[in-house]
Scaffold this active site. Structure first.
Site, PDB file in Angstrom:
ATOM      1  N   CYS A 137      96.113   0.377  22.729  1.00  0.00           N
ATOM      2  CA  CYS A 137      95.948  -0.424  21.517  1.00  0.00           C
ATOM      3  C   CYS A 137      95.646   0.454  20.305  1.00  0.00           C
ATOM      4  CB  CYS A 137      94.826  -1.441  21.713  1.00  0.00           C
ATOM      5  SG  CYS A 137      94.512  -2.424  20.242  1.00  0.00           S
ATOM      6  N   CYS A 142      91.818  -0.499  19.325  1.00  0.00           N
ATOM      7  CA  CYS A 142      90.631  -0.284  20.165  1.00  0.00           C
ATOM      8  C   CYS A 142      90.899   0.587  21.388  1.00  0.00           C
ATOM      9  CB  CYS A 142      90.043  -1.635  20.578  1.00  0.00           C
ATOM     10  SG  CYS A 142      91.047  -2.482  21.811  1.00  0.00           S
ATOM     11  N   CYS A 191      96.816  -6.852  23.428  1.00  0.00           N
ATOM     12  CA  CYS A 191      95.627  -6.108  23.823  1.00  0.00           C
ATOM     13  C   CYS A 191      94.624  -7.093  24.412  1.00  0.00           C
ATOM     14  CB  CYS A 191      95.034  -5.401  22.610  1.00  0.00           C
ATOM     15  SG  CYS A 191      93.407  -4.691  22.966  1.00  0.00           S
ATOM     16  N   CYS A 226      90.926  -6.666  22.089  1.00  0.00           N
ATOM     17  CA  CYS A 226      90.697  -7.100  20.707  1.00  0.00           C
ATOM     18  C   CYS A 226      91.647  -8.200  20.263  1.00  0.00           C
ATOM     19  CB  CYS A 226      90.764  -5.911  19.749  1.00  0.00           C
ATOM     20  SG  CYS A 226      92.431  -5.294  19.476  1.00  0.00           S
ATOM     21  N   ASP A 250     111.804  22.586  19.098  1.00  0.00           N
ATOM     22  CA  ASP A 250     111.061  22.529  20.357  1.00  0.00           C
ATOM     23  C   ASP A 250     111.776  21.536  21.269  1.00  0.00           C
ATOM     24  OD1 ASP A 250     109.363  21.874  22.428  1.00  0.00           O
ATOM     25  OD2 ASP A 250     107.565  21.867  21.195  1.00  0.00           O
TER      26      ASP A 250
END
Ligand SMILES: [Zn+2]
Length: 456
Positions: free
Chosen positions: A209, A212, A231, A234, A363
């Site tokens: 999340c 949170c 989530c 929350c 990369d």
């Protein structure tokens, strides 16, 4: 129009024309010169234009071309930054190109595909009417650094355009967070159902999340971290989209048929490109067309008529074989291509072309996050597995670890030889190049055959 704006426009047009004449189009120089003369040139040139901006990690070009088809079918007088000039200087050059010498724009609409970083800058100047954010995925590691940088660049850009309508992907937890604490009107688009019968084992770019850090729960996943997320701690979760794909009727190797709900009315839509990611692009384009005031029927039929975007799924004949070229540039995009191949039961040749030049991302460790294992499980159905590009050996190593038998992997360094191999028999091929490899490959292909018709 101010004198310095007029001078900047003339310099931009003249230097652009000269460079094109010298065969050096596509540089940033004209835009740079214009910006030196007038810092606010973009603001001056765009003031009477309704601007639609498309940004996000994957699918910008395809979504832009779909919107463009709708603009064209609706009879809009528009222009766009077609050639992929999506940095600030490129956007300036495009506006200069489409205005008169006195700096007056002759078009009512502009469709601008924009890099996340360039959007942050361009949004200071452009009168954006509609902003489309497709999705946010981790791109090449070294290009924008952390995924939150991308998100924050877009977030900051949005603060410059409080009057714009935002078309946001409801299924992307990162993109959806852009809607918080802003005055803008938001039009959500998304896919209400799974796209594939079994999803690939993909790493999620956003498992936790954003508020949170609790792990998200999903009612379904469409691909990557996209889907019906919420989530449990929350309560942050997916918003119900008003432009929603409610059914996937078919998802084939060339096209998909879907049911698209546009603000309560359902339409059967033929999406003239393969893959789940293009279903999202279509929903995003429908949202943008809706915001631009284009009627639903026109928008829907535009999606069906739309032809392949540059490099996104070009098809052509090579010798005896039909080949599809799919640009790959990050794990999420690559996994979508793999999903497409893994869900098609035919026999194919595969060619992986990995470069590590700046535009590809220097990369290359991102290839270790791509689900090649899903293809390795089915390797018997691939008649040839060709590996090429500057970093062919690294790609071959990655494929070996994915479970491909080493005696089946062939490193072919010369593109000419590679194309000969692909064209030697009738088994169709998927060519998967990174960005600069795609250009090199296209140059080589155009020497062999006349394929211009496929991407003009
Ligand atoms: Zn939470």
């Amino acid at each position: 129009m101010k004198l310095k704006t007029r001078i900047a426009v003339i310099i931009c047009k003249v230097s652009g024309a000269l460079l094109r004449k010298m065969g050096r189009g596509g540089t940033n120089l004209p835009g740079k010169l214009a910006l030196k003369i007038d810092k606010n040139i973009l603001g001056e040139l765009s003031q009477s234009v309704k601007v639609t901006v498309v940004t996000g990690t994957n699918g910008k070009t395809t979504t832009s071309r779909m919107i463009e088809q709708a603009f064209s079918d609706a009879g809009f007088r528009y222009f766009s930054n077609k050639s992929g000039a999506n940095l600030l200087t490129g956007i300036i050059a495009v506006f200069a190109q489409y205005c008169s010498l006195s700096g007056k724009c002759r078009y009512t609409h502009a469709l601008i595909e924009c890099d996340e970083a360039a959007f942050r800058k361009a949004s200071e100047f452009l009168p954006v009417e509609c902003l489309v954010v497709n999705n946010i995925f981790r791109d090449q590691l070294d290009r924008y650094g952390e995924i939150t940088h991308t998100l924050n660049a877009i977030r900051e850009g949005i603060t410059h355009i409080p009057d714009a309508v935002l078309c946001l992907n409801a299924d992307c937890s990162l993109t959806a967070s852009l809607a918080e604490k802003i005055p803008n009107r938001v039009v959500w688009f998304g896919v209400n159902v799974p796209i594939y019968t079994h999803a690939a084992h993909e790493l999620s770019d956003a498992p936790y999340c954003i508020h949170c850090k609790t792990e998200y729960q999903y009612d379904y996943v469409t691909y990557g971290h996209l889907g019906g997320f919420h989530c449990p701690n929350c309560g942050y979760g997916r918003k119900t989209p008003s432009i929603a794909v409610t059914q996937i009727l078919t998802a084939g190797a060339d096209a998909s048929d879907i049911v698209l709900d546009i603000c309560g009315r359902e339409y059967d839509v033929h999406v003239n490109l393969p893959g789940g990611y293009n279903i999202y692009n279509a929903a995003a384009a429908a949202a943008a067309a809706h915001v631009a005031g284009i009627d639903d029927e026109t928008a829907v039929s535009a999606l069906g008529q739309f032809e392949c975007g540059f490099g996104r799924a070009e098809q052509f004949t090579l010798g005896k074989a039909q080949a599809r070229m799919m640009l790959v540039k990050n794990p999420a995009g690559f996994n979508q291509v793999i999903n497409l191949i893994a869900h098609d039961e035919g026999s194919y040749k595969l060619a992986f072309l990995l470069n590590d030049r700046f535009a590809d991302g220097t990369d290359i460790s991102w290839i270790w996050d791509v689900d090649f294992e899903a293809l390795a499980e089915q390797q018997e159905r691939f008649t040839q597995i060709l590996v090429s590009g500057v970093r062919a050996d690294d790609m071959a190593l990655r494929l070996k670890y994915a479970g491909f038998r080493t005696d089946r992997l062939e490193v072919v360094r010369e593109y000419e030889t590679l194309l000969d191999r692909v064209g030697a028999d009738e088994t169709p091929a998927f060519l998967m190049p990174t960005y600069t490899a795609m250009f090199d490959l296209r140059n080589e292909i155009s020497r062999h055959t006349d394929i211009k018709a496929f991407y003009e």
